[in-house]
Design a protein around this motif. Structure first.
Motif, PDB file in Angstrom:
ATOM      1  N   ASP A   1      10.688  -9.901   0.423  1.00 32.85           N
ATOM      2  CA  ASP A   1      11.365  -9.109   1.452  1.00 32.85           C
ATOM      3  C   ASP A   1      12.816  -8.807   1.074  1.00 32.85           C
ATOM      4  OD1 ASP A   1       9.201  -8.802   3.028  1.00 32.85           O
ATOM      5  OD2 ASP A   1       9.696 -10.419   4.428  1.00 32.85           O
TER       6      ASP A   1
ATOM      7  N   ARG B   1       9.387  -5.025  11.871  1.00 37.87           N
ATOM      8  CA  ARG B   1      10.626  -4.531  11.242  1.00 37.87           C
ATOM      9  C   ARG B   1      10.534  -3.008  11.017  1.00 37.87           C
ATOM     10  NH1 ARG B   1      14.508  -6.908   7.616  1.00 37.87           N
ATOM     11  NH2 ARG B   1      15.906  -5.197   7.075  1.00 37.87           N
ATOM     12  N   ASN B   2       9.367  -2.534  10.624  1.00 43.17           N
ATOM     13  CA  ASN B   2       9.206  -1.090  10.413  1.00 43.17           C
ATOM     14  C   ASN B   2       9.273  -0.317  11.729  1.00 43.17           C
ATOM     15  OD1 ASN B   2       9.144  -1.136   7.675  1.00 43.17           O
ATOM     16  ND2 ASN B   2       6.904  -1.042   7.480  1.00 43.17           N
TER      17      ASN B   2
ATOM     18  N   ILE C   1       3.476 -12.773   8.233  1.00 45.07           N
ATOM     19  CA  ILE C   1       4.563 -12.076   7.526  1.00 45.07           C
ATOM     20  C   ILE C   1       4.368 -10.568   7.642  1.00 45.07           C
ATOM     21  CG2 ILE C   1       5.539 -11.667   5.242  1.00 45.07           C
ATOM     22  CD1 ILE C   1       4.849 -14.611   4.578  1.00 45.07           C
ATOM     23  N   GLU C   2       3.116 -10.134   7.532  1.00 39.50           N
ATOM     24  CA  GLU C   2       2.848  -8.698   7.663  1.00 39.50           C
ATOM     25  C   GLU C   2       3.169  -8.202   9.078  1.00 39.50           C
ATOM     26  OE1 GLU C   2       2.171  -6.464   5.344  1.00 39.50           O
ATOM     27  OE2 GLU C   2       2.362  -8.098   3.908  1.00 39.50           O
ATOM     28  N   ARG C   3       2.871  -9.033  10.069  1.00 34.51           N
ATOM     29  CA  ARG C   3       3.212  -8.648  11.450  1.00 34.51           C
ATOM     30  C   ARG C   3       4.724  -8.472  11.594  1.00 34.51           C
ATOM     31  NH1 ARG C   3      -0.591  -6.897  14.976  1.00 34.51           N
ATOM     32  NH2 ARG C   3      -1.003  -5.822  13.050  1.00 34.51           N
TER      33      ARG C   3
ATOM     34  N   MET D   1       5.084   7.283  -2.472  1.00 34.29           N
ATOM     35  CA  MET D   1       5.954   7.093  -1.310  1.00 34.29           C
ATOM     36  C   MET D   1       7.362   6.614  -1.687  1.00 34.29           C
ATOM     37  SD  MET D   1       5.080   4.456   1.753  1.00 34.29           S
ATOM     38  CE  MET D   1       5.173   3.023   0.706  1.00 34.29           C
TER      39      MET D   1
ATOM     40  N   GLN E   1       2.631   5.252   7.135  1.00 34.64           N
ATOM     41  CA  GLN E   1       2.409   4.029   6.355  1.00 34.64           C
ATOM     42  C   GLN E   1       1.069   3.393   6.723  1.00 34.64           C
ATOM     43  OE1 GLN E   1       4.082   1.493   4.157  1.00 34.64           O
ATOM     44  NE2 GLN E   1       5.805   1.000   5.442  1.00 34.64           N
ATOM     45  N   PRO E   2       0.305   2.948   5.726  1.00 36.73           N
ATOM     46  CA  PRO E   2      -0.991   2.319   6.044  1.00 36.73           C
ATOM     47  C   PRO E   2      -0.836   1.133   6.999  1.00 36.73           C
ATOM     48  CG  PRO E   2      -0.833   2.763   3.693  1.00 36.73           C
ATOM     49  CD  PRO E   2       0.511   3.066   4.258  1.00 36.73           C
ATOM     50  N   GLY E   3       0.236   0.389   6.840  1.00 40.67           N
ATOM     51  CA  GLY E   3       0.458  -0.756   7.709  1.00 40.67           C
ATOM     52  C   GLY E   3       0.563  -0.348   9.165  1.00 40.67           C
TER      53      GLY E   3
ATOM     54  N   PHE F   1      12.668   0.594   4.326  1.00 42.95           N
ATOM     55  CA  PHE F   1      11.720   0.037   5.306  1.00 42.95           C
ATOM     56  C   PHE F   1      10.848  -0.970   4.564  1.00 42.95           C
ATOM     57  CE2 PHE F   1      10.116   4.020   3.563  1.00 42.95           C
ATOM     58  CZ  PHE F   1       8.882   3.652   3.057  1.00 42.95           C
ATOM     59  N   ARG F   2      10.000  -1.641   5.337  1.00 41.60           N
ATOM     60  CA  ARG F   2       9.162  -2.675   4.727  1.00 41.60           C
ATOM     61  C   ARG F   2       7.923  -2.050   4.091  1.00 41.60           C
ATOM     62  NH1 ARG F   2      12.697  -5.476   4.304  1.00 41.60           N
ATOM     63  NH2 ARG F   2      13.237  -7.382   5.419  1.00 41.60           N
ATOM     64  N   LEU F   3       7.709  -2.409   2.826  1.00 36.15           N
ATOM     65  CA  LEU F   3       6.448  -2.019   2.192  1.00 36.15           C
ATOM     66  C   LEU F   3       5.346  -2.915   2.760  1.00 36.15           C
ATOM     67  CD1 LEU F   3       7.535  -1.708  -1.547  1.00 36.15           C
ATOM     68  CD2 LEU F   3       7.088   0.144   0.049  1.00 36.15           C
ATOM     69  N   GLN F   4       4.210  -2.288   3.033  1.00 37.53           N
ATOM     70  CA  GLN F   4       3.121  -3.110   3.599  1.00 37.53           C
ATOM     71  C   GLN F   4       1.813  -2.851   2.880  1.00 37.53           C
ATOM     72  OE1 GLN F   4       3.589  -2.410   8.003  1.00 37.53           O
ATOM     73  NE2 GLN F   4       3.323  -4.631   7.892  1.00 37.53           N
TER      74      GLN F   4
ATOM     75  N   ASP G   1      -2.844   0.377  10.644  1.00 37.05           N
ATOM     76  CA  ASP G   1      -3.795  -0.732  10.784  1.00 37.05           C
ATOM     77  C   ASP G   1      -4.010  -1.131  12.235  1.00 37.05           C
ATOM     78  OD1 ASP G   1      -4.309  -0.899   8.149  1.00 37.05           O
ATOM     79  OD2 ASP G   1      -2.939  -2.544   7.717  1.00 37.05           O
TER      80      ASP G   1
ATOM     81  N   LEU H   1       7.238   6.494   7.621  1.00 41.42           N
ATOM     82  CA  LEU H   1       6.951   5.261   8.364  1.00 41.42           C
ATOM     83  C   LEU H   1       5.703   5.420   9.218  1.00 41.42           C
ATOM     84  CD1 LEU H   1      10.544   4.177   9.377  1.00 41.42           C
ATOM     85  CD2 LEU H   1       8.872   2.720   8.215  1.00 41.42           C
TER      86      LEU H   1
ATOM     87  N   GLN I   1      -2.715 -21.107   5.259  1.00 39.92           N
ATOM     88  CA  GLN I   1      -1.905 -20.754   4.088  1.00 39.92           C
ATOM     89  C   GLN I   1      -2.291 -19.382   3.539  1.00 39.92           C
ATOM     90  OE1 GLN I   1       0.474 -22.571   2.743  1.00 39.92           O
ATOM     91  NE2 GLN I   1       0.529 -22.347   0.534  1.00 39.92           N
TER      92      GLN I   1
ATOM     93  N   ARG J   1       6.750  -7.776   9.219  1.00 37.15           N
ATOM     94  CA  ARG J   1       7.146  -6.557   8.490  1.00 37.15           C
ATOM     95  C   ARG J   1       6.856  -5.319   9.331  1.00 37.15           C
ATOM     96  NH1 ARG J   1       4.785  -8.575   3.424  1.00 37.15           N
ATOM     97  NH2 ARG J   1       6.507  -9.459   2.258  1.00 37.15           N
ATOM     98  N   LEU J   2       5.716  -5.350   9.997  1.00 35.60           N
ATOM     99  CA  LEU J   2       5.352  -4.209  10.836  1.00 35.60           C
ATOM    100  C   LEU J   2       6.366  -4.054  11.978  1.00 35.60           C
ATOM    101  CD1 LEU J   2       3.309  -1.975  11.370  1.00 35.60           C
ATOM    102  CD2 LEU J   2       1.882  -3.619  12.593  1.00 35.60           C
TER     103      LEU J   2
ATOM    104  N   ARG K   1       0.853  -1.188   0.000  1.00 38.86           N
ATOM    105  CA  ARG K   1       0.000   0.000   0.000  1.00 38.86           C
ATOM    106  C   ARG K   1       0.889   1.237   0.000  1.00 38.86           C
ATOM    107  NH1 ARG K   1      -3.785  -1.275   4.927  1.00 38.86           N
ATOM    108  NH2 ARG K   1      -1.899  -2.370   5.563  1.00 38.86           N
TER     109      ARG K   1
ATOM    110  N   LYS L   1       6.011 -13.745  -1.475  1.00 42.93           N
ATOM    111  CA  LYS L   1       5.905 -13.115  -0.147  1.00 42.93           C
ATOM    112  C   LYS L   1       6.168 -14.145   0.944  1.00 42.93           C
ATOM    113  CE  LYS L   1       3.141  -8.982  -0.544  1.00 42.93           C
ATOM    114  NZ  LYS L   1       1.996  -8.241  -0.029  1.00 42.93           N
ATOM    115  N   ARG L   2       5.639 -15.364   0.700  1.00 41.64           N
ATOM    116  CA  ARG L   2       5.812 -16.422   1.707  1.00 41.64           C
ATOM    117  C   ARG L   2       7.270 -16.854   1.812  1.00 41.64           C
ATOM    118  NH1 ARG L   2       0.718 -18.697   0.268  1.00 41.64           N
ATOM    119  NH2 ARG L   2       1.709 -19.830  -1.437  1.00 41.64           N
TER     120      ARG L   2
ATOM    121  N   ILE M   1       1.392   5.633  -0.119  1.00 39.49           N
ATOM    122  CA  ILE M   1       0.888   6.969   0.232  1.00 39.49           C
ATOM    123  C   ILE M   1       1.612   7.953  -0.684  1.00 39.49           C
ATOM    124  CG2 ILE M   1       0.260   6.463   2.611  1.00 39.49           C
ATOM    125  CD1 ILE M   1       3.000   7.516   3.461  1.00 39.49           C
TER     126      ILE M   1
END
Lengths: 245, 424
Positions: free
Chosen positions: A233, B68-69, B61-63, A173, B102-104, A242-245, B107, B99, B53, B65-66, A111, A227-228, A113
């Motif tokens: 990453d 990590r951010n 994975i998103e957690r 972004m 960021q939408p993440g 930074f990590r794109l989310q 959330d 940062l 899955q 990443r979050l 996502r 992604k898995r 910005i």
């Protein structure tokens, strides 16, 4: 009798050839844009790279397809994909109803910005804003009646800001990060502001030929897979701090 | 009011095909139910695996990443406070803004508020940072670290929970599978038991009965079974046994008719001649003595003429019974014709035969025929004997007949032994 046997053999050979062709590596035409760091640009060695380019390469590996790149400008991307000139575009498209109506869009892979950069004291609408033609930011500026300084790509905007041709810009972004890190910008004293407007933020997806839903499904699966397994990453780390989310 | 009792031998029977079809249907129905029952769990496992899955792994994975951010936010914040140049500080602050926006980050309310707090703090801190600023920052930095840690493990925890649920469902599916297998095994065992008890065993019994079936033996008896086909075969065997017995009795009757005299029950002449020939041959083969004789009731015609044929028949039967009682088992006797009786006496010399004849005469004297009206008849007989050793049957009988003739001529009621022409 001999004629019948000959016909049977002909059909068999035809089917065999079709089968082999089907089993062979698929060639995909992929639209890419240049001069849009860190997403898609030519590096010092002359090779095309960037976050989107590397993601595209991993997706092609996952699809077991040979991808041939077709260089586009951002304002051509939607038309080219919609017309089937390319199978899909390795360009982050912010999902909008208009784009969804014309293209197939993959599931969002991050996502985004938008960030406003301007010389100190310059507020939105007060100076001509440099935007890339075809981008969501150009449409945003246009919708608000801002004077625009349109460019074909982001590097051109960077150059215009560096030379003082442009006073302000509105960037996605990732490009904003690249601009901020551009050594030429340190002397400009540009001020940045994250624009908290839903029109400038949201899901980024890849555009797919609207007549190839099978490819869309495969790309979605491939995005999940990279992604898995961490490939996404690793590319992220290479190009964005930074990590794109 | 009472219900009339059913006959004891009436047992309900079922066709084997229908029974097997019914059992198979029941088994199939149970198996389908079991499979459906199992499929519910397998479906749940599939759904859970799909969720893991498709949702949990990406969420995890998103957690991460979050997290990590957040760590990146901390590093950039540190850079904001310690940057040696305004440009460096500006760069870091830019990334802090990005940062935080960021939408993440937005959330999760926890990260959103913490990031906003960090952004506000870093925005208002002026370079260089004071020790008090640094103290506040250390606290924020620590909170960022801890939250990053929490986010990193949240995914693992959620996956653990879901895997636990999935394992439970799989374990349940395993138990159901085992139960189903046991059910199927049980049903198969029951099926085999039914087949063995109601089909195989009755067939084995039928085989035993058939291989030992004897018309003179007892009527085959089968325990009442439920299978119609088996019952039909068993009933057929019983009927078959009855038919065999009937045929055997007919055969015996015919044989008796063919070999015996209808009035006296003694062998008839034809059968006697065959038996006698055998005895003669045996005697000749082993060089044993053998004697033949012909007896004739004296004045029998007078009995018939004066007392009637019924009385004559009674005399004949009485004499025949006397013969049966007096002669040995190895001796053969027949009604030779009219009131004549022929004998063949193996292992007997004419002298011994003569003694036998006298014993017969004595017994006839002692036990004369008694008519139904109680009258005693005085009956005698004349007997001609001939040594048959080494001679032919016809010839011997002719000599015995000659002896009989002599006995008659000499006054009846006596025995005459006719010697062989060679004087022996």
């Amino acid at each position: 009798m001999a004629k019948t046997i000959f016909r049977c053999w002909s059909v068999f050979l035809l089917l065999a050839v079709v089968g082999l062709a089907h089993g062979a590596e698929r060639v995909l035409k992929v639209g890419v844009i240049h001069h849009s760091p860190p997403m898609s640009y030519v590096d010092a060695s002359g090779g095309l790279t960037g976050f989107n380019v590397e993601v595209m390469r991993e997706l092609c590996k996952e699809l077991a397809a040979r991808c041939e790149t077709v260089v586009l400008t951002l304002d051509r991307v939607v038309d080219a994909v919609a017309a089937g000139e390319v199978d899909f575009a390795a360009v982050s498209l912010l999902v909008t109803p208009e784009r969804r109506a014309r293209l197939l869009l993959t599931k969002p892979y991050y996502r985004s910005i938008s960030v406003w950069f301007a010389r100190p004291g310059v507020k939105p609408g007060e100076a001509r804003v440099a935007v890339v033609k075809g981008g969501i930011q150009a449409r945003y500026a246009q919708a608000r009646g801002w004077a625009q300084l349109p460019f074909d790509n982001h590097e051109a905007i960077f150059g215009a800001l560096a030379t003082g041709q442009a006073q302000a810009t509105l960037l996605p972004m990732a490009n904003a990060v690249a601009l901020q890190q551009d050594p030429r910008m340190s002397a400009q004293g540009l001020a940045s502001t994250v624009v908290q407007d839903p029109e400038l933020a949201g899901d980024a997806a890849l555009g797919v030929n609207p007549r190839d839903r099978a490819l869309l499904d495969k790309l979605n699966d491939a995005i999940d897979e990279i992604k898995r397994d961490g490939r996404f990453d690793r590319i992220n780390t290479r190009f964005i701090p930074f990590r794109l989310q | 009011m009472t219900t009339p009792a059913k006959p004891a031998d009436v047992h309900r029977t079922w066709r084997a095909g229908r029974v097997l079809l019914a059992l198979t249907s029941v088994f199939a129905a149970i198996a389908v139910c079991g499979v459906v029952w199992l499929a519910v769990d397998l479906y749940a496992v599939g759904v859970a695996a799909g969720r893991l899955q498709g949702e949990t792994v990406p969420w995890t994975i998103e957690r991460q990443r979050l997290g990590r951010n957040l760590e990146q936010l901390r590093l950039e914040g540190q850079r904001v406070l310690t940057a040696s140049s305004p440009a460096g500080r500006q760069d870091a602050l830019f990334l802090v803004h990005v940062l935080s926006a960021q939408p993440g980050m937005a959330d999760d309310p926890r990260t959103a508020s913490l990031a906003a707090e960090v952004e506000r703090f870093l925005q208002q801190v002026e370079a260089p940072a004071t020790p008090a600023d640094m103290q506040v920052w250390e606290a924020l930095s620590s909170r960022l670290r801890l939250m990053a840690d929490d986010l990193s493990v949240e995914g693992g925890k959620r996956m653990g929970r879901e895997l636990g649920r999935m394992s439970g469902e799989m374990a349940q599916a395993s138990y159901k599978l085992l139960f189903n297998l046991a059910l199927m095994a049980g049903f198969m065992a029951a099926f085999l038991l039914v087949v063995r008890r109601y089909l195989i065993r009755p067939l084995q019994r039928i085989r035993r009965v058939l291989s030992a079936l004897d018309p003179r033996g007892p009527v085959p008896a089968f325990p009442p079974g439920p299978m119609a086909e088996i019952r039909a075969v068993e009933d057929a065997i019983v009927r078959f046994h009855a038919t065999l017995l009937e045929n055997d009795e007919v055969r015996l009757r015919l044989e008796r008719l063919a070999t015996t005299d209808g009035l006296t029950g003694l062998f008839n002449r034809h059968h006697f001649m065959a038996l006698a020939a055998d005895e003669m041959a045996r005697a000749a083969r082993y060089g044993r003595p053998i004697t033949v004789g012909i007896a004739d009731l004296d004045h029998f015609k007078q009995v018939n003429d004066t007392l009637g044929h019924a009385a004559g028949d009674h005399v004949l039967k009485t004499f025949a019974m006397l013969l049966g009682d007096t002669l040995r088992q190895t001796d053969r006797v027949c009604r030779y014709g009219g009131e004549e009786f022929a004998f063949v006496l193996p292992e007997t010399t004419p002298e011994e035969a003569q003694l036998l004849g006298e014993r017969l005469r004595t017994r006839l004297l002692e036990s004369p025929p008694v008519l139904p009206d109680g009258r005693h008849l005085s009956v005698t007989f004349s007997l001609g004997l001939a040594d048959a050793s080494g001679c032919g049957l016809e010839e011997s009988l002719a000599r015995a007949d000659l002896g009989l003739y002599e006995a008659k001529r000499a006054g009846r009621n006596r025995t005459v032994v006719t010697r062989r022409p060679d004087g022996l």
